[in-house]
Design a protein around this motif. Structure first.
Motif, PDB file in Angstrom:
ATOM      1  N   ALA A  12       6.946 -35.415  11.501  1.00 41.78           N
ATOM      2  CA  ALA A  12       7.385 -34.898  10.198  1.00 41.78           C
ATOM      3  C   ALA A  12       8.000 -33.500  10.297  1.00 41.78           C
ATOM      4  O   ALA A  12       7.971 -32.727   9.352  1.00 41.78           O
ATOM      5  N   ILE A  13       8.560 -33.163  11.462  1.00 41.90           N
ATOM      6  CA  ILE A  13       9.250 -31.888  11.640  1.00 41.90           C
ATOM      7  C   ILE A  13      10.703 -32.072  11.221  1.00 41.90           C
ATOM      8  O   ILE A  13      11.375 -32.989  11.691  1.00 41.90           O
ATOM      9  N   ASP A  14      11.202 -31.241  10.329  1.00 34.65           N
ATOM     10  CA  ASP A  14      12.557 -31.384   9.832  1.00 34.65           C
ATOM     11  C   ASP A  14      13.575 -31.485  10.961  1.00 34.65           C
ATOM     12  O   ASP A  14      13.552 -30.689  11.909  1.00 34.65           O
ATOM     13  N   ASP A  15      14.464 -32.495  10.850  1.00 32.45           N
ATOM     14  CA  ASP A  15      15.560 -32.732  11.794  1.00 32.45           C
ATOM     15  C   ASP A  15      15.093 -33.167  13.179  1.00 32.45           C
ATOM     16  O   ASP A  15      15.903 -33.251  14.100  1.00 32.45           O
ATOM     17  N   ASN A  16      13.820 -33.467  13.341  1.00 27.78           N
ATOM     18  CA  ASN A  16      13.338 -33.905  14.655  1.00 27.78           C
ATOM     19  C   ASN A  16      13.447 -35.428  14.768  1.00 27.78           C
ATOM     20  O   ASN A  16      12.475 -36.125  15.043  1.00 27.78           O
ATOM     21  N   TRP A  17      14.671 -35.937  14.542  1.00 22.57           N
ATOM     22  CA  TRP A  17      14.918 -37.369  14.571  1.00 22.57           C
ATOM     23  C   TRP A  17      15.243 -37.833  15.989  1.00 22.57           C
ATOM     24  O   TRP A  17      16.043 -37.208  16.689  1.00 22.57           O
ATOM     25  N   HIS A  18      14.638 -38.953  16.386  1.00 21.32           N
ATOM     26  CA  HIS A  18      14.900 -39.544  17.698  1.00 21.32           C
ATOM     27  C   HIS A  18      15.102 -41.044  17.563  1.00 21.32           C
ATOM     28  O   HIS A  18      14.664 -41.669  16.598  1.00 21.32           O
ATOM     29  N   PHE A  26      16.063 -37.743  23.631  1.00 20.47           N
ATOM     30  CA  PHE A  26      15.117 -36.644  23.837  1.00 20.47           C
ATOM     31  C   PHE A  26      15.678 -35.294  23.399  1.00 20.47           C
ATOM     32  O   PHE A  26      15.101 -34.252  23.688  1.00 20.47           O
ATOM     33  N   LYS A  27      16.836 -35.331  22.718  1.00 16.99           N
ATOM     34  CA  LYS A  27      17.393 -34.140  22.089  1.00 16.99           C
ATOM     35  C   LYS A  27      17.581 -34.437  20.616  1.00 16.99           C
ATOM     36  O   LYS A  27      18.190 -35.449  20.248  1.00 16.99           O
ATOM     37  N   ALA A  28      17.051 -33.563  19.769  1.00 16.84           N
ATOM     38  CA  ALA A  28      17.067 -33.818  18.321  1.00 16.84           C
ATOM     39  C   ALA A  28      18.060 -32.900  17.624  1.00 16.84           C
ATOM     40  O   ALA A  28      18.323 -31.788  18.095  1.00 16.84           O
ATOM     41  N   PRO A  29      18.603 -33.360  16.471  1.00 17.15           N
ATOM     42  CA  PRO A  29      18.415 -34.692  15.904  1.00 17.15           C
ATOM     43  C   PRO A  29      19.384 -35.705  16.512  1.00 17.15           C
ATOM     44  O   PRO A  29      20.497 -35.360  16.890  1.00 17.15           O
ATOM     45  N   SER A  30      18.957 -36.966  16.601  1.00 14.60           N
ATOM     46  CA  SER A  30      19.798 -38.053  17.087  1.00 14.60           C
ATOM     47  C   SER A  30      19.655 -39.226  16.123  1.00 14.60           C
ATOM     48  O   SER A  30      18.535 -39.644  15.831  1.00 14.60           O
ATOM     49  N   TYR A  31      20.811 -39.755  15.663  1.00  9.67           N
ATOM     50  CA  TYR A  31      20.820 -40.814  14.655  1.00  9.67           C
ATOM     51  C   TYR A  31      21.541 -42.039  15.223  1.00  9.67           C
ATOM     52  O   TYR A  31      22.728 -41.980  15.540  1.00  9.67           O
ATOM     53  N   LEU A  32      20.838 -43.147  15.320  1.00 16.26           N
ATOM     54  CA  LEU A  32      21.366 -44.360  15.949  1.00 16.26           C
ATOM     55  C   LEU A  32      22.467 -44.997  15.106  1.00 16.26           C
ATOM     56  O   LEU A  32      22.348 -45.111  13.890  1.00 16.26           O
ATOM     57  N   HIS A  33      23.535 -45.486  15.797  1.00 15.16           N
ATOM     58  CA  HIS A  33      24.617 -46.175  15.085  1.00 15.16           C
ATOM     59  C   HIS A  33      25.152 -47.410  15.790  1.00 15.16           C
ATOM     60  O   HIS A  33      25.668 -48.312  15.130  1.00 15.16           O
ATOM     61  N   GLY A  34      25.082 -47.493  17.101  1.00 17.81           N
ATOM     62  CA  GLY A  34      25.691 -48.632  17.781  1.00 17.81           C
ATOM     63  C   GLY A  34      24.930 -49.066  19.014  1.00 17.81           C
ATOM     64  O   GLY A  34      24.167 -48.298  19.608  1.00 17.81           O
ATOM     65  N   TRP A  35      25.152 -50.331  19.384  1.00 14.88           N
ATOM     66  CA  TRP A  35      24.555 -50.914  20.577  1.00 14.88           C
ATOM     67  C   TRP A  35      25.645 -51.678  21.308  1.00 14.88           C
ATOM     68  O   TRP A  35      26.376 -52.466  20.689  1.00 14.88           O
TER      69      TRP A  35
END
Length: 230
Positions: free
Chosen positions: A33-39, A55-64
């Protein structure tokens, strides 16, 4: 409707998608729940314990990637949003695919894996772009006055579905409650066709939403949120 088991009690956002062979689910989760700590994580398609991939934040998934080897995600580094590629097993170093004084987001592979479509504000407004799978040879795809986001390629590789904001919305913003169009464009070129008009934006089609047979698309509408205001 049922609660899906991601193994976490924390936050999972709308940047999630299914691998091409439908065996894995990729999710974007906020650590502690740390702001912008998205993985980005992956887990079995029927639910289970997630495995961390970024392992570097923030990271937002979009493609495979169609062969399952890579994931595409948007990350903010030095206050700049760019597109990165990582190994789908979480190993090795990430590869930066874009590097501009602009916002690059919404990356997705074509079904043959040769190209990546994305949205970028590098020419002023937010437009759709295409680049080679290694990040080379970027080419602008849309040119009108709308601000276009989140291109999604149909399963047969013939059409692009995307979100369009009206010109009065700032190019680098994608708010959740605005009048927007869902538009579809032949991948070979032509004029966009309006598929739907709604109130939405953020969360409407952030990630792939075509049905496997290409007959339908799923999207989120926030139109009812404003029912008490009109």
């Amino acid at each position: 409707v049922s609660l899906f088991n991601t193994g976490f009690e924390g936050k999972n956002n709308n940047d999630h998608l299914i691998s091409y062979k439908s065996k894995l689910l990729g999710i974007t989760h906020m650590e502690k729940a740390i702001d912008d700590n998205w993985h980005v994580y992956k887990l079995p398609i029927n639910g289970g314990e997630p495995v961390q991939l970024t392992f570097k934040a923030p990271s937002y998934l979009h493609g495979w990637s169609p062969d399952g080897r890579y994931i595409l995600y948007t990350s903010r580094r030095n206050n700049q949003f760019e597109i990165y590629r990582g190994n789908s097993d979480g190993s090795g170093e990430e590869l930066q695919l874009t590097n501009n004084d602009s916002m690059d987001d919404g990356s997705e592979y074509t079904p043959d894996g040769k190209y990546i479509y994305f949205n970028s504000s590098r020419t002023g407004g937010m437009r759709l772009w295409r680049m080679d799978a290694d990040g080379k040879n970027p080419k602008q795809i849309t040119h009108d006055n709308f601000n276009d986001w989140f291109p999604h390629i149909s399963p047969d590789g013939k059409h692009i579905l995307f979100l369009s904001y009206l010109p009065d919305v700032e190019p680098d913003l994608h708010p959740y409650y605005k009048p927007v169009y869902l538009r579809m464009l032949p991948i070979a070129g032509g004029e966009p066709k309006v598929v739907a008009y709604l109130y939405g934006g953020q969360g409407t089609i952030n990630v792939p939403s075509w049905s496997p047979d290409g007959r339908y698309v799923a999207f989120v509408s926030n139109s009812q949120l404003g029912a008490d205001k009109h």
